[in-house]
Write an enzyme that holds these catalytic residues in place. Structure first.
Site, mmCIF file in Angstrom:
data_model
loop_
_atom_site.group_PDB
_atom_site.id
_atom_site.type_symbol
_atom_site.label_atom_id
_atom_site.label_comp_id
_atom_site.label_asym_id
_atom_site.label_seq_id
_atom_site.Cartn_x
_atom_site.Cartn_y
_atom_site.Cartn_z
ATOM 1 C CG ASP A 10 -2.113 0.908 1.031
ATOM 2 O OD1 ASP A 10 -2.331 1.383 -0.100
ATOM 3 O OD2 ASP A 10 -2.822 1.161 2.022
ATOM 4 C CG HIS A 22 0.160 1.790 -9.310
ATOM 5 N ND1 HIS A 22 -0.059 1.547 -7.964
ATOM 6 C CD2 HIS A 22 -0.964 2.401 -9.758
ATOM 7 C CE1 HIS A 22 -1.259 1.995 -7.639
ATOM 8 N NE2 HIS A 22 -1.830 2.523 -8.696
ATOM 9 C CG LEU A 25 9.546 -17.107 -3.487
ATOM 10 C CD1 LEU A 25 9.499 -17.269 -1.968
ATOM 11 C CD2 LEU A 25 9.877 -15.652 -3.855
HETATM 12 C C1 FPP Z 1 -1.714 0.071 -3.447
HETATM 13 O O1 FPP Z 1 -1.305 1.416 -3.391
HETATM 14 C C2 FPP Z 1 -1.093 -0.597 -4.588
HETATM 15 C C3 FPP Z 1 -1.765 -1.101 -5.660
HETATM 16 C C4 FPP Z 1 -3.239 -1.072 -5.770
HETATM 17 C C5 FPP Z 1 -1.044 -1.704 -6.794
HETATM 18 C C6 FPP Z 1 0.119 -2.579 -6.425
HETATM 19 C C7 FPP Z 1 0.831 -2.974 -7.653
HETATM 20 C C8 FPP Z 1 2.170 -2.899 -7.810
HETATM 21 C C9 FPP Z 1 3.136 -2.463 -6.787
HETATM 22 C C10 FPP Z 1 2.731 -3.357 -9.102
HETATM 23 C C11 FPP Z 1 3.071 -4.781 -8.852
HETATM 24 C C12 FPP Z 1 3.210 -5.538 -10.052
HETATM 25 C C13 FPP Z 1 3.336 -6.891 -10.054
HETATM 26 C C14 FPP Z 1 3.574 -7.600 -11.331
HETATM 27 C C15 FPP Z 1 3.233 -7.702 -8.808
HETATM 28 P P1 FPP Z 1 -2.406 2.552 -3.467
HETATM 29 O O2 FPP Z 1 -2.582 2.926 -4.891
HETATM 30 O O3 FPP Z 1 -3.642 2.100 -2.771
HETATM 31 O O4 FPP Z 1 -1.697 3.713 -2.683
HETATM 32 P P2 FPP Z 1 -2.417 4.827 -1.812
HETATM 33 O O5 FPP Z 1 -2.981 4.156 -0.607
HETATM 34 O O6 FPP Z 1 -1.283 5.726 -1.476
HETATM 35 O O7 FPP Z 1 -3.445 5.483 -2.670
#
Ligand code: FPP
Length: 242
Positions: free
Chosen positions: A12, A29, A123
């Site tokens: 997050d 992201h 893994l």
């Molecule tokens: C939450 O942060 C994160 C996500 C919804 C996306 C997570 C995806 C990635 C890190 C890319 C990973 C890729 C692979 C292939 C595993 P948020 O957007 O909710 O952040 P916020 O709380 O600050 O709004």
């Protein structure tokens, strides 16, 4: 140091990381991918059995269409770009979640990636996409109900083991350490069943900033916990009643 067999992470804080830089959320992201790479590498190096990452929840469809589209493209690109390296590391990759709702080009890559890495012995990496803990329990219940309707199973024979065998993570050890970055202290419909006894570690850092030292701190936290599973220390160590 006692290591968890299965680490699960709610990644997050990407959006806030980007906002703090005046960048679009999608930049967060993209930056988050680096932390994903790092965790996979570290868990492989430490010979942790399983790592499950929450990449997209059933509820994330409510986000602006542009963000959803970019995230989906990011998954496709990441698979195209990273798969060779993951395979080389011996990672066995699986996706959990309702994949029927995903774009066909993503579904195709998911299937190919799973097939290619299926017999790898390193893994066990699970990426949760369009996943929700309640969805998983519901689809498991539905599968059991089908067996009952077909006369292959009696309702009275349904127990925890049988239900667990129909969950998306069937065959893996329960999540023992659940890490959530970004400062919120919630489960948010992640591994509801499998995290029943997990140690919960909340890290204030935003996901793109998560680094090896943060993972090490989470693992040290786990090693310092006393895991009792509802039992007493004395009973578990055999000190009581002897
Ligand atoms: C939450 O942060 C994160 C996500 C919804 C996306 C997570 C995806 C990635 C890190 C890319 C990973 C890729 C692979 C292939 C595993 P948020 O957007 O909710 O952040 P916020 O709380 O600050 O709004």
């Amino acid at each position: 140091m006692m290591l968890p067999r299965h680490v699960a992470i709610t990644m997050d804080g990407n959006g806030r990381w980007a906002a703090a830089r005046g960048a679009p959320r999608t930049a967060g992201h993209k930056a988050g991918l680096e932390a994903v790479r790092l965790c996979i590498k570290e868990c492989s190096r430490l010979k942790i059995e399983a790592l499950t990452l929450f990449a997209f929840s059933s509820e994330n469809w409510r986000r602006p269409a542009e963000e959803v589209t970019t995230l989906m493209s990011l998954f496709v690109e990441a698979l195209d770009r990273e798969l060779d390296e993951l395979h080389r590391q011996g990672v066995r990759l699986r996706f959990i979640g309702e994949r029927g709702a995903l774009a066909m080009r993503l579904q195709t890559r998911i299937a190919a990636a799973e097939l290619r890495t299926a017999v790898n012995t390193g893994l066990k990496l699970q990426i949760a996409v369009n996943y929700g803990g309640r969805w998983d329990i519901v689809q498991a219940a539905r599968a059991l109900a089908r067996d009952c309707a077909a006369g292959a199973l009696r309702a009275a024979d349904i127990d925890e083991t049988r239900l667990a065998s129909r969950l998306a993570l069937a065959g893996l050890p329960d999540a023992e350490l659940l890490i959530r970055t970004g400062g919120e202290q919630r489960i948010s419909n992640f591994l509801l069943w499998e995290a029943a006894y997990a140690e919960l570690y909340f890290c204030p850092r935003l996901w793109p900033d998560f680094e090896a030292a943060d993972l090490a701190a989470a693992l040290a936290f786990f090693a310092g916990r006393e895991r009792r599973f509802g039992n007493t220390t004395a009973a578990r160590t055999g000190a009581a009643g002897s």
